[in-house]
Write an enzyme that holds these catalytic residues in place. Structure first.
Site, PDB file in Angstrom:
ATOM      1  N   PHE A  37       6.229   2.516  -4.524  1.00 37.95           N
ATOM      2  CA  PHE A  37       7.612   2.729  -4.079  1.00 37.95           C
ATOM      3  C   PHE A  37       8.189   4.087  -4.452  1.00 37.95           C
ATOM      4  CE2 PHE A  37       7.163  -1.916  -4.465  1.00 37.95           C
ATOM      5  CZ  PHE A  37       7.409  -2.268  -3.142  1.00 37.95           C
TER       6      PHE A  37
ATOM      7  N   TYR B 246       2.883   4.790   0.851  1.00 41.40           N
ATOM      8  CA  TYR B 246       3.508   5.340   2.050  1.00 41.40           C
ATOM      9  C   TYR B 246       2.449   6.106   2.843  1.00 41.40           C
ATOM     10  CZ  TYR B 246       7.876   4.514  -0.545  1.00 41.40           C
ATOM     11  OH  TYR B 246       8.915   3.960  -1.261  1.00 41.40           O
TER      12      TYR B 246
ATOM     13  N   HIS C 280       9.701  -8.176   0.880  1.00 38.10           N
ATOM     14  CA  HIS C 280       9.490  -6.751   0.650  1.00 38.10           C
ATOM     15  C   HIS C 280      10.803  -5.991   0.911  1.00 38.10           C
ATOM     16  CE1 HIS C 280       7.736  -2.715   1.231  1.00 38.10           C
ATOM     17  NE2 HIS C 280       6.708  -3.177   0.547  1.00 38.10           N
TER      18      HIS C 280
ATOM     19  N   ASP D  73       0.854  -1.186   0.000  1.00 32.27           N
ATOM     20  CA  ASP D  73       0.000   0.000   0.000  1.00 32.27           C
ATOM     21  C   ASP D  73       0.891   1.236   0.000  1.00 32.27           C
ATOM     22  OD1 ASP D  73       0.909  -0.235   2.592  1.00 32.27           O
ATOM     23  OD2 ASP D  73      -1.014   0.183   3.542  1.00 32.27           O
TER      24      ASP D  73
END
Length: 220
Positions: free
Chosen positions: A74, A63, A181, A61
């Protein structure tokens, strides 16, 4: 709440008439600020049309810090100035993998080359990671993958939610790389050292689709 005028062919997905109205209602009732700003929520899809997708990078999801997320998984706004966290580890792996030092934190140049930078959840309440995990965004991811199934793509799946979301992606016709991740909490569990960029480019070249320039875009 959301303008769908720039979705192009993605706008044909059933999600936008069937699931999105309920999500919009939930967001209108949300007492917390949600991120990214509404005009940027679908930026990943608006930037890359289905037929142009060469690579899918799937995150979790956005930031949850104000001013950091801008609709591409990202990617971090240029004027943020804070910690890079996951993106910092992505850049660290990029340097280890290809010897490239990237400083530009906005990843729109990747999108312009056919990299779909999509999150499995497209909004998040300020300060609450995965706070919108139950709104129903995952249906959109499923439909995006179904639409992309007609063409081979490279899938870079970073994190357990991304791995789960792409469980049905055929790894015999697509390049599929599943890792941990890149978050500072998990990057050492298999993301760092996975060589996603060189392996992705090697596969793209084998398909006659050309490499992605993962470094800073050349100065005009």
């Amino acid at each position: 709440m959301f303008s769908l005028a720039h979705l192009g062919a993605w706008g044909e997905l059933p999600f936008f008439t069937q699931e999105l109205p309920a999500i919009e209602a939930a967001l209108r009732a949300e007492t917390r600020q949600f991120l990214p700003p509404a005009p940027l929520v679908f930026d990943a899809l608006e930037r890359v049309q289905p037929d142009d997708v060469r690579v899918v990078i799937l995150g979790q999801d956005p930031y949850h810090t104000p001013g950091k997320a801008h609709g591409l998984a990202f990617s971090i706004t240029a004027d943020f100035g804070g910690r890079l966290d996951s993106l910092g580890n992505i850049f660290k792996e990029l340097h280890s993998d290809l010897g490239i030092t990237r400083t530009r934190t906005e990843l729109d140049d990747w999108a312009d080359q056919g990299v779909l930078l999509l999150n499995t959840i497209l909004t998040v309440p300020q300060g609450v990671a995965k706070g919108h995990a139950k709104l129903g965004w995952q249906t959109l991811t499923e439909q995006v993958f179904a639409k992309l199934a007609r063409q081979p793509c490279a899938y870079l799946l970073w994190g357990a939610p991304a791995n789960k979301a792409a469980a049905r992606v055929d790894q015999t016709t697509n390049f599929k790389l599943e890792t941990a991740h890149p978050s500072p909490l998990s990057a050492h569990r298999g993301f760092l050292g996975s060589q996603p960029f060189s392996r992705c480019n090697a596969w793209l070249r084998s398909q006659g689709r050309g490499s992605i320039n993962w470094g800073d875009p050349e100065a005009v």
